[in-house]
Write a protein that holds these residues in place. Structure first.
Motif, PDB file in Angstrom:
ATOM      1  N   ARG A 105      98.218-103.242 -17.100  1.00  0.00           N
ATOM      2  CA  ARG A 105      99.436-103.438 -17.906  1.00  0.00           C
ATOM      3  C   ARG A 105      99.149-103.167 -19.378  1.00  0.00           C
ATOM      4  NH1 ARG A 105     104.473-102.668 -18.723  1.00  0.00           N
ATOM      5  NH2 ARG A 105     105.565-104.373 -19.718  1.00  0.00           N
ATOM      6  N   ILE A 106      97.991-103.578 -19.864  1.00  0.00           N
ATOM      7  CA  ILE A 106      97.607-103.315 -21.261  1.00  0.00           C
ATOM      8  C   ILE A 106      97.579-101.816 -21.514  1.00  0.00           C
ATOM      9  CG2 ILE A 106      95.667-103.417 -22.887  1.00  0.00           C
ATOM     10  CD1 ILE A 106      95.100-106.249 -21.732  1.00  0.00           C
ATOM     11  N   ASN A 107      96.992-101.069 -20.583  1.00  0.00           N
ATOM     12  CA  ASN A 107      96.935 -99.619 -20.744  1.00  0.00           C
ATOM     13  C   ASN A 107      98.333 -99.006 -20.740  1.00  0.00           C
ATOM     14  OD1 ASN A 107      94.154 -99.494 -21.007  1.00  0.00           O
ATOM     15  ND2 ASN A 107      93.831 -99.328 -18.805  1.00  0.00           N
ATOM     16  N   GLN A 108      99.213 -99.513 -19.880  1.00  0.00           N
ATOM     17  CA  GLN A 108     100.597 -99.019 -19.869  1.00  0.00           C
ATOM     18  C   GLN A 108     101.276 -99.299 -21.210  1.00  0.00           C
ATOM     19  OE1 GLN A 108     102.302-101.145 -16.602  1.00  0.00           O
ATOM     20  NE2 GLN A 108     101.577 -99.708 -15.041  1.00  0.00           N
ATOM     21  N   LEU A 109     101.066-100.492 -21.732  1.00  0.00           N
ATOM     22  CA  LEU A 109     101.686-100.851 -23.008  1.00  0.00           C
ATOM     23  C   LEU A 109     101.114-100.029 -24.157  1.00  0.00           C
ATOM     24  CD1 LEU A 109     101.920-104.720 -22.568  1.00  0.00           C
ATOM     25  CD2 LEU A 109     103.804-103.077 -22.557  1.00  0.00           C
ATOM     26  N   ARG A 110      99.839 -99.733 -24.114  1.00  0.00           N
ATOM     27  CA  ARG A 110      99.243 -98.870 -25.145  1.00  0.00           C
ATOM     28  C   ARG A 110      99.894 -97.486 -25.120  1.00  0.00           C
ATOM     29  NH1 ARG A 110      93.046-100.624 -24.198  1.00  0.00           N
ATOM     30  NH2 ARG A 110      93.018-102.337 -25.690  1.00  0.00           N
ATOM     31  N   THR A 111     100.060 -96.950 -23.935  1.00  0.00           N
ATOM     32  CA  THR A 111     100.697 -95.639 -23.795  1.00  0.00           C
ATOM     33  C   THR A 111     102.130 -95.680 -24.312  1.00  0.00           C
ATOM     34  OG1 THR A 111      99.332 -95.146 -21.865  1.00  0.00           O
ATOM     35  CG2 THR A 111     101.337 -93.853 -22.140  1.00  0.00           C
ATOM     36  N   GLU A 112     102.851 -96.725 -23.932  1.00  0.00           N
ATOM     37  CA  GLU A 112     104.229 -96.868 -24.386  1.00  0.00           C
ATOM     38  C   GLU A 112     104.305 -97.014 -25.906  1.00  0.00           C
ATOM     39  OE1 GLU A 112     107.999 -99.941 -23.861  1.00  0.00           O
ATOM     40  OE2 GLU A 112     106.360-100.006 -22.424  1.00  0.00           O
ATOM     41  N   ASN A 113     103.398 -97.810 -26.472  1.00  0.00           N
ATOM     42  CA  ASN A 113     103.361 -97.970 -27.932  1.00  0.00           C
ATOM     43  C   ASN A 113     103.103 -96.641 -28.630  1.00  0.00           C
ATOM     44  OD1 ASN A 113     103.950-100.673 -28.040  1.00  0.00           O
ATOM     45  ND2 ASN A 113     101.825-101.337 -28.145  1.00  0.00           N
ATOM     46  N   GLN A 114     102.192 -95.853 -28.086  1.00  0.00           N
ATOM     47  CA  GLN A 114     101.894 -94.555 -28.695  1.00  0.00           C
ATOM     48  C   GLN A 114     103.110 -93.641 -28.614  1.00  0.00           C
ATOM     49  OE1 GLN A 114      99.088 -93.808 -30.485  1.00  0.00           O
ATOM     50  NE2 GLN A 114     100.389 -92.096 -31.086  1.00  0.00           N
ATOM     51  N   GLN A 115     103.814 -93.654 -27.499  1.00  0.00           N
ATOM     52  CA  GLN A 115     105.021 -92.842 -27.363  1.00  0.00           C
ATOM     53  C   GLN A 115     106.083 -93.286 -28.368  1.00  0.00           C
ATOM     54  OE1 GLN A 115     105.984 -93.456 -23.252  1.00  0.00           O
ATOM     55  NE2 GLN A 115     104.642 -91.807 -22.518  1.00  0.00           N
ATOM     56  N   LEU A 116     106.214 -94.590 -28.554  1.00  0.00           N
ATOM     57  CA  LEU A 116     107.194 -95.097 -29.522  1.00  0.00           C
ATOM     58  C   LEU A 116     106.800 -94.734 -30.953  1.00  0.00           C
ATOM     59  CD1 LEU A 116     107.928 -98.587 -27.935  1.00  0.00           C
ATOM     60  CD2 LEU A 116     109.475 -96.623 -28.068  1.00  0.00           C
ATOM     61  N   ARG A 117     105.511 -94.791 -31.254  1.00  0.00           N
ATOM     62  CA  ARG A 117     105.054 -94.385 -32.598  1.00  0.00           C
ATOM     63  C   ARG A 117     105.352 -92.912 -32.841  1.00  0.00           C
ATOM     64  NH1 ARG A 117     100.147 -97.362 -31.201  1.00  0.00           N
ATOM     65  NH2 ARG A 117     100.299 -99.407 -32.167  1.00  0.00           N
ATOM     66  N   ASP A 118     105.087 -92.089 -31.827  1.00  0.00           N
ATOM     67  CA  ASP A 118     105.361 -90.654 -31.951  1.00  0.00           C
ATOM     68  C   ASP A 118     106.860 -90.409 -32.149  1.00  0.00           C
ATOM     69  OD1 ASP A 118     102.661 -90.228 -31.600  1.00  0.00           O
ATOM     70  OD2 ASP A 118     102.843 -89.598 -29.488  1.00  0.00           O
ATOM     71  N   ALA A 119     107.693 -91.121 -31.380  1.00  0.00           N
ATOM     72  CA  ALA A 119     109.144 -90.955 -31.510  1.00  0.00           C
ATOM     73  C   ALA A 119     109.610 -91.420 -32.888  1.00  0.00           C
ATOM     74  CB  ALA A 119     109.864 -91.741 -30.409  1.00  0.00           C
ATOM     75  N   LEU A 120     109.039 -92.507 -33.395  1.00  0.00           N
ATOM     76  CA  LEU A 120     109.396 -93.008 -34.720  1.00  0.00           C
ATOM     77  C   LEU A 120     108.979 -92.011 -35.803  1.00  0.00           C
ATOM     78  CD1 LEU A 120     110.567 -95.310 -36.411  1.00  0.00           C
ATOM     79  CD2 LEU A 120     108.281 -96.342 -36.414  1.00  0.00           C
ATOM     80  N   ALA A 121     107.796 -91.461 -35.667  1.00  0.00           N
ATOM     81  CA  ALA A 121     107.344 -90.468 -36.637  1.00  0.00           C
ATOM     82  C   ALA A 121     108.260 -89.245 -36.600  1.00  0.00           C
ATOM     83  CB  ALA A 121     105.900 -90.067 -36.343  1.00  0.00           C
ATOM     84  N   HIS A 122     108.651 -88.837 -35.424  1.00  0.00           N
ATOM     85  CA  HIS A 122     109.554 -87.700 -35.291  1.00  0.00           C
ATOM     86  C   HIS A 122     110.911 -88.019 -35.948  1.00  0.00           C
ATOM     87  CE1 HIS A 122     111.215 -84.051 -33.578  1.00  0.00           C
ATOM     88  NE2 HIS A 122     112.228 -84.765 -33.082  1.00  0.00           N
TER      89      HIS A 122
END
Length: 131
Positions: free
Chosen positions: A99-116
């Motif tokens: 679950r931690i790994n899933q959340l890390r992936t999700e957080n990275q996707q959200l950071r990328d979307a926010l940067a975009h």
């Protein structure tokens, strides 16, 4: 005989206490006879009483403590229930890591979307002349 006679109320309360104490003592004996680890929570659950009530009963607390000390001093070997608990904990830990790994992936996707989105917002401001 009046319904609110304090003597009758006191007698009823004493009888109820005696019945509850007997039920708790019987449950304690059953736990001990079964070789189960005796805890206040287990006793309360088995006897249908609250843990706080057990803590107000010195004789029960002393007997629980005696049984716990006896079990500890007898050097009980871990039984299968404990091993199952260990296995269960290992499984829960593995699931938590997943679950931690899933959340890390999700957080990275959200950071990328926010940067975009910030990039698009900045580009929009530059094109309209806002700074």
């Amino acid at each position: 005989m009046l319904a609110d006679n304090p003597r009758h109320l006191a007698e009823h309360a004493r009888q109820r206490h005696d019945q509850t104490l007997h039920r708790a003592q019987q449950a304690l004996a059953e736990l001990a006879d079964a070789g189960e680890q005796v805890t206040v929570a287990q006793l309360a659950n088995r006897a249908g009483v609250s843990r706080s009530w057990i803590y107000t009963q010195p004789a029960l607390r002393d007997r629980i403590r005696q049984l716990q000390q006896h079990r500890a001093s007898a050097g009980f070997v871990r039984d299968t229930a404990t091993r199952a608990t260990d296995d269960s904990l290992r499984q829960r830990l593995a699931l938590a890591h997943e679950r931690i790994n899933q959340l890390r992936t999700e957080n990275q996707q959200l950071r990328d979307a926010l940067a975009h989105a910030h990039g698009q917002l900045r580009a929009a401001r530059l094109s309209t002349g806002d700074r």
